[in-house]
Design a protein around this motif. Structure first.
Motif, mmCIF file in Angstrom:
data_model
loop_
_atom_site.group_PDB
_atom_site.id
_atom_site.type_symbol
_atom_site.label_atom_id
_atom_site.label_comp_id
_atom_site.label_asym_id
_atom_site.label_seq_id
_atom_site.Cartn_x
_atom_site.Cartn_y
_atom_site.Cartn_z
ATOM 1 N N THR A 56 4.194 3.385 12.927
ATOM 2 C CA THR A 56 3.512 3.996 11.550
ATOM 3 C C THR A 56 2.585 3.790 12.124
ATOM 4 N N ILE A 57 1.873 5.357 11.186
ATOM 5 C CA ILE A 57 0.073 4.588 10.454
ATOM 6 C C ILE A 57 -0.056 4.358 8.812
ATOM 7 N N GLU A 58 -1.146 3.328 8.760
ATOM 8 C CA GLU A 58 -1.420 3.220 7.456
ATOM 9 C C GLU A 58 -1.639 4.000 6.640
ATOM 10 N N ALA A 59 -1.094 4.497 6.056
ATOM 11 C CA ALA A 59 -1.100 3.375 4.612
ATOM 12 C C ALA A 59 0.873 3.895 4.292
ATOM 13 N N SER A 60 0.740 5.368 3.725
ATOM 14 C CA SER A 60 2.311 5.622 3.445
ATOM 15 C C SER A 60 3.507 4.880 4.225
ATOM 16 N N GLY A 61 3.069 4.722 5.607
ATOM 17 C CA GLY A 61 4.230 4.644 6.775
ATOM 18 C C GLY A 61 5.195 3.386 6.529
ATOM 19 N N ILE A 62 4.481 2.456 6.300
ATOM 20 C CA ILE A 62 4.011 1.019 5.929
ATOM 21 C C ILE A 62 5.333 0.086 5.633
#
Length: 192
Positions: A56-62
């Protein structure tokens, strides 16, 4: 998935410019029970794909990726939006345009965490025009990793990202696809 659509109807807020705020339960304050259901839904879709990493990509997907990884029992790797001093060694990079922030940024991932032996599930909270996903796909291509699928919590079906990714042959699983958002706050979900 009905459980996510119901929660979006209850707590999501439509803002001008086709913005959907879900920060009260998904990407600022997080409802961990809902997150667990999301992780389980992605696992149900991809459990037979031999997933070795979730990207994923930081931040919301973590947080979403971590919920899914719990079921797959694999590591979560996330691309950073800025190269920090604590990333050592060689890195994969890709340029991503943020629809939300209206600017380009470089994503960075250490080469030691993704390689040609990996089968990856890409996860993110939103899919609109697909720029963030294209950046993650580029990183996977650079690494020689196989992409088994793309898991999205909320797809804006009225924008082109999902259609383009599916047209390229990727398996895209969106738990809620929005066909239209009205200024009065009405949200119309796709029924397939």
């Amino acid at each position: 998935m009905q459980f996510l659509e119901d929660r979006i109807r209850k707590d999501g807020q439509v803002r001008p410019g086709n913005i959907l705020k879900v920060d009260s339960f998904l990407n600022h304050q997080i409802d961990v029970d809902l997150l667990d259901e999301i992780g389980k839904a992605f696992y149900e879709q991809y459990r037979d794909e031999g997933i070795t990493r979730i990207l994923t990509i930081e931040a919301s997907g973590i947080a979403i990726a971590c919920a899914a990884a719990r079921y797959f029992h694999v590591p979560v790797v996330f691309a950073k939006k800025a190269k920090s001093r604590n990333i050592d060694g060689e890195v994969f990079t890709s340029t991503v345009h943020s629809f939300t922030y209206g600017r380009d940024y470089q994503i960075t991932l250490s080469k030691k965490y993704l390689g040609p032996d990996d089968t990856v599930l890409l996860i993110d909270d939103f899919l609109a025009v697909g720029k963030a996903m294209n950046g993650m796909l580029d990183v996977c291509e650079q690494a020689g990793a196989k992409v088994a699928g793309i898991g999205i919590c909320i797809e804006k079906g009225f924008q082109e990202g999902g259609r383009i990714l599916r047209g390229k042959g990727y398996k895209v699983t969106s738990l809620a696809i929005i066909d239209k958002m009205e200024d009065d706050g009405t949200i119309v979900f796709r029924k397939d």
